[in-house]
Write an enzyme that holds these catalytic residues in place. Structure first.
Site: not given
Length: 330
Positions: A14, A16, A197, A275
């Site tokens: 995970h 980006h 989340e 993240d």
């Protein structure tokens, strides 16, 4: 960082890609592409990275997308992240990207897909790192753009590990995208989705029931629903938790308040991830260190979460066996 974390073979599921862009890279690409940024110098950019709220984070993230203008730029930021993976002993990584942001600016989807793919091919040759990309639909744009994105993405099916659902969660449940993900699954492409989340457990249920996810990204609010916890446990649905991100975005006030220990105690298939590591100041190793130092997570639990990550990955069976062997040797 402990010696155990340093030598632990790692898998990240995970992350980006624009969120790995350090201030220096932001300025480098802005200069290359003659993009004017609202920052006087590197110190001003670094100050912007110390954002105070979600709005400031989103603004900074958008600024990052604006300086990426061709496949070479995507190759550059992908390779920079994969070099960091090599330093951190990350052996396999699966990263998020989206094409809608760039297509809406008049760029071809090839710029995103081919740039990232070239980075992974180079990193495999140089470092032996495996993995790939997971394009995401931007949920607050709605189902119609997502369907258009899928039409574009299917041209690059052999370069895609999975397709995800990301961005603003509340108000945009996975159920809005049932038709598009029916097509994704019919093409044999795995499905992942950000859920639980900021959104309630209902968003996790929707991801499971409506778009039939292979894994949940985040999922930290699952503990609010005992039936959901039991379902996630019984079905062994992986959750890609991002502790430092959660604290930076005020999902939890302090790392000590994070529910990761309770998730582990409940027997959930938890993994730890970064993240947007450049924006949150914490790559995977820093996230592992944070949960050990502030949440009481043990070395054995860190090892178990890496084993979970191998199982949850979209690596080939042979590669999974190799990774499990590396973990068994630690």
């Amino acid at each position: 960082m402990s010696q155990f974390i340093e030598r632990l073979p790692k898998v990240e599921l995970h992350m980006h890609i624009e969120g790995s862009m350090e201030p220096e890279m932001l300025l480098q690409l802005a200069d290359k592409n003659k993009i004017t940024l609202p920052y006087a110098d590197l110190d001003a950019v670094k100050a912007a990275y110390n954002f105070a709220d979600l709005a400031a984070f989103v603004d900074l993230y958008i600024k990052g997308t604006e300086v990426v203008c061709d496949a070479e730029d995507f190759y550059t930021i992908t390779m920079e992240y994969l070099k960091k993976c090599h330093q951190e002993n990350i052996l396999h990584t699966e990263i998020f990207c989206d094409i809608r942001t760039y297509v809406d600016r008049g760029y071809a989807p090839e710029m995103v897909i081919e740039g990232i793919d070239a980075g992974f091919k180079a990193a495999y040759q140089e470092f032996g790192i495996t993995g790939g990309m997971m394009p995401c639909f931007i949920r607050h744009l709605g189902a119609e753009p997502a369907m258009q994105d899928l039409d574009m993405l299917l041209r690059f099916k052999d370069k895609i590990l999975a397709i995800g659902l990301a961005a603003v969660e509340v108000g945009f449940p996975p159920s809005m995208f049932t038709d598009v993900f029916d097509r994704v699954r019919a093409e044999g492409i795995p499905v992942v989705a950000h859920a639980g989340e900021e959104g309630s457990p209902d968003y996790i249920w929707s991801a499971i029931r409506d778009i039939k996810v292979d894994r949940i990204d985040h999922g930290v609010r699952c503990l609010e629903d005992a039936q959901l916890v039991e379902y996630l446990k019984q079905k062994e649905i992986p959750l890609t938790v991002c502790p430092c991100s959660n604290v930076s975005l005020n999902v939890f006030e302090r790392m000590e308040d994070h529910v990761l220990p309770q998730m582990l105690e409940a027997g959930l298939k938890v993994t730890v991830n970064s993240d947007d590591p450049a924006h949150f100041g914490a790559y995977l190793s820093e996230n592992l260190t944070a949960v050990q130092n502030h949440c009481g997570v043990t070395d054995q639990q860190l090892l178990q979460m890496q084993q979970n990550a191998v199982d949850a990955s979209f690596a080939t069976p042979d590669r999974k066996a190799e990774l499990h062997q590396r973990l068994a040797e630690i």
